[in-house]
Design an enzyme around this catalytic site. Structure first.
Site, PDB file in Angstrom:
ATOM      1  N   SER A   1      23.184 -29.514  14.200  1.00 54.58           N
ATOM      2  CA  SER A   1      21.929 -30.248  14.850  1.00 54.58           C
ATOM      3  C   SER A   1      20.722 -29.660  14.710  1.00 54.58           C
ATOM      4  O   SER A   1      19.766 -29.849  15.595  1.00 54.58           O
ATOM      5  CB  SER A   1      22.310 -30.838  15.976  1.00 54.58           C
ATOM      6  OG  SER A   1      22.958 -30.019  17.055  1.00 54.58           O
TER       7      SER A   1
ATOM      8  N   LYS B   1      25.356 -50.272  11.659  1.00 56.92           N
ATOM      9  CA  LYS B   1      25.934 -49.484  12.767  1.00 56.92           C
ATOM     10  C   LYS B   1      24.918 -48.987  13.842  1.00 56.92           C
ATOM     11  O   LYS B   1      23.731 -48.850  13.419  1.00 56.92           O
ATOM     12  CB  LYS B   1      26.311 -48.176  12.186  1.00 56.92           C
ATOM     13  CG  LYS B   1      27.023 -47.096  13.411  1.00 56.92           C
ATOM     14  CD  LYS B   1      27.734 -45.849  12.570  1.00 56.92           C
ATOM     15  CE  LYS B   1      27.033 -44.872  12.044  1.00 56.92           C
ATOM     16  NZ  LYS B   1      27.617 -43.662  11.759  1.00 56.92           N
TER      17      LYS B   1
ATOM     18  N   HIS C   1      31.888 -31.092  16.093  1.00 53.05           N
ATOM     19  CA  HIS C   1      32.656 -32.226  15.968  1.00 53.05           C
ATOM     20  C   HIS C   1      32.943 -32.395  14.470  1.00 53.05           C
ATOM     21  O   HIS C   1      33.928 -32.726  14.016  1.00 53.05           O
ATOM     22  CB  HIS C   1      32.361 -33.259  16.707  1.00 53.05           C
ATOM     23  CG  HIS C   1      33.271 -34.636  16.639  1.00 53.05           C
ATOM     24  ND1 HIS C   1      34.474 -34.604  17.206  1.00 53.05           N
ATOM     25  CD2 HIS C   1      33.236 -35.799  16.054  1.00 53.05           C
ATOM     26  CE1 HIS C   1      34.984 -35.933  17.066  1.00 53.05           C
ATOM     27  NE2 HIS C   1      34.132 -36.455  16.220  1.00 53.05           N
TER      28      HIS C   1
ATOM     29  N   GLY D   1      22.900 -35.179   2.287  1.00 55.99           N
ATOM     30  CA  GLY D   1      23.764 -36.387   2.611  1.00 55.99           C
ATOM     31  C   GLY D   1      23.169 -36.741   4.073  1.00 55.99           C
ATOM     32  O   GLY D   1      23.228 -36.141   5.187  1.00 55.99           O
TER      33      GLY D   1
END
Ligand code: NAD
Length: 321
Positions: A199, A67, A138, A292
């Site tokens: 973030s 990706k 998001h 994660g």
């Protein structure tokens, strides 16, 4: 090669399919049937963007690829585009020829939400009823929607650095029929499960904000320097991750390991819990953390299933390369 445009993904990929693909690939990684390549992630010095590549090879599923993409923090405000942008490229492992190019934005959100949900399924207490959210951007909406399917949650509590964004997640909770309450960070003590997906480059969630027995899915830290949890919190917890090498270098554990509060050997694979070779949570009072970091194999797994579905449904575009 096949192209599956971003616009087609929503009609092809479900939360359930993403959960199954991610749970299976974590298990394959722990069984050493699949491995991720070292991650490249760079601050490119333009638009404050972080750009890079995450790739891997699943020998069992014969999925090879990467990706490419990253995080453009001004997209939403300047252009009305989401901040996270990516594309998945799949290659034929027998020939090296390009097999497919797949829009990666929605897939990233679905596979990231699936990862925290897989951790909540395997590591949270079965009687978890209050879900805490840190973050309201998001990814947070996808995280919350997927997590609500793992347990019989009765309430969602939320905190965000930018409180004006909290209605984003309040709407998801209310849409799922679960009441939402905005709290200050010490109020997270009420949560049985906490997802952090911001973030941030400095910790918000401190060790004294949480109660014994809590499971925390720390999902925002995927780059050197980012941090959401106080390092001392990881030192008190049983820590799991998708990929140990990423956890200690670009994940949340980089800080606790760097400060000598946690040994790399004490960072465990969630896939081993899925495979039954690690016991996972060992008491009702233990704090568990899932770091994660996001692995390329997650992206390849969900992209490969989308390509098969898109070809079968006639929406994949075939081009010569
Ligand atoms: P977004 O820009 O839509 O939302 C950013 C969130 O971070 C908002 O809640 C914002 O209020 C919060 N935030 C911003 N600055 C902050 C600060 N200084 N302190 C605390 N909170 C702050 O971004 P998004 O697409 O929702 O992504 C969130 C994070 O998740 C990013 O860091 C992204 O790189 C990461 N991410 C991780 C994975 C993974 O697999 N682990 C996958 C996708 C995204």
């Amino acid at each position: 090669m096949w192209i599956v445009p971003e616009r087609e993904i929503a009609g092809l990929m479900s939360r359930e399919a993403a959960f199954e693909a991610v749970e299976a690939v974590f298990a394959a990684m722990a069984a050493r049937d699949a491995y991720n390549f070292p991650v490249v992630r760079e601050a490119i010095g333009h638009e404050d963007a972080l750009y890079g590549f995450k790739g891997g090879f699943d020998r069992a599923g014969l999925t090879l690829g990467l990706k490419a993409g990253g995080y453009w923090p001004h997209n939403l405000e300047k252009r009305g585009e989401i901040n996270h942008q990516s594309t998945v490229f799949l290659f034929d492992p027998d020939t090296g020829k390009t097999h497919a190019m797949v829009g990666g934005n929605l897939l990233t959100a679905l596979r990231t939400a699936a990862a925290s949900s897989v951790s909540i399924k395997h590591l949270a207490r079965k009687d978890a009823r209050v879900l805490g959210m840190i973050g309201a951007g998001h990814q947070a909406t996808f995280q919350l929607r997927a997590a609500l399917e793992t347990h019989a949650f009765e309430k969602v509590i939320g905190w965000n650095y930018h409180p004006e964004m909290l209605p984003n997640i309040a709407a998801v909770a209310e849409d799922a029929g679960v009441p939402f309450e905005a709290v200050e960070l010490p109020g997270m003590a009420e949560a049985d499960v906490i997802i952090s997906i911001t973030s941030a480059f400095a910790p918000s969630l401190m060790a004294d904000h949480i109660s014994p027995g809590t499971h925390i899915a720390a999902m925002g830290t995927d780059t050197k320097g980012k941090q959401e949890l106080e390092a001392a919190l990881l030192a008190q917890a049983r820590v799991f991750t998708d990929e140990v090498a990423q956890s200690v270098s670009i994940g949340e554990a980089q800080h606790a390991v760097g400060q000598g509060l946690l040994a790399q050997a004490d960072v465990r694979e969630l896939g081993a819990v899925i495979n039954g070779t690690d016991p996972g949570r060992t008491s009702e009072t233990e704090i568990t953390v899932f770091d994660g970091t996001g692995v390329g194999l997650q992206d390849l797994a969900v992209a490969a299933s989308v390509v098969d579905l898109a070809i079968a449904q006639g929406v994949a575009i075939e081009v010569d390369v």
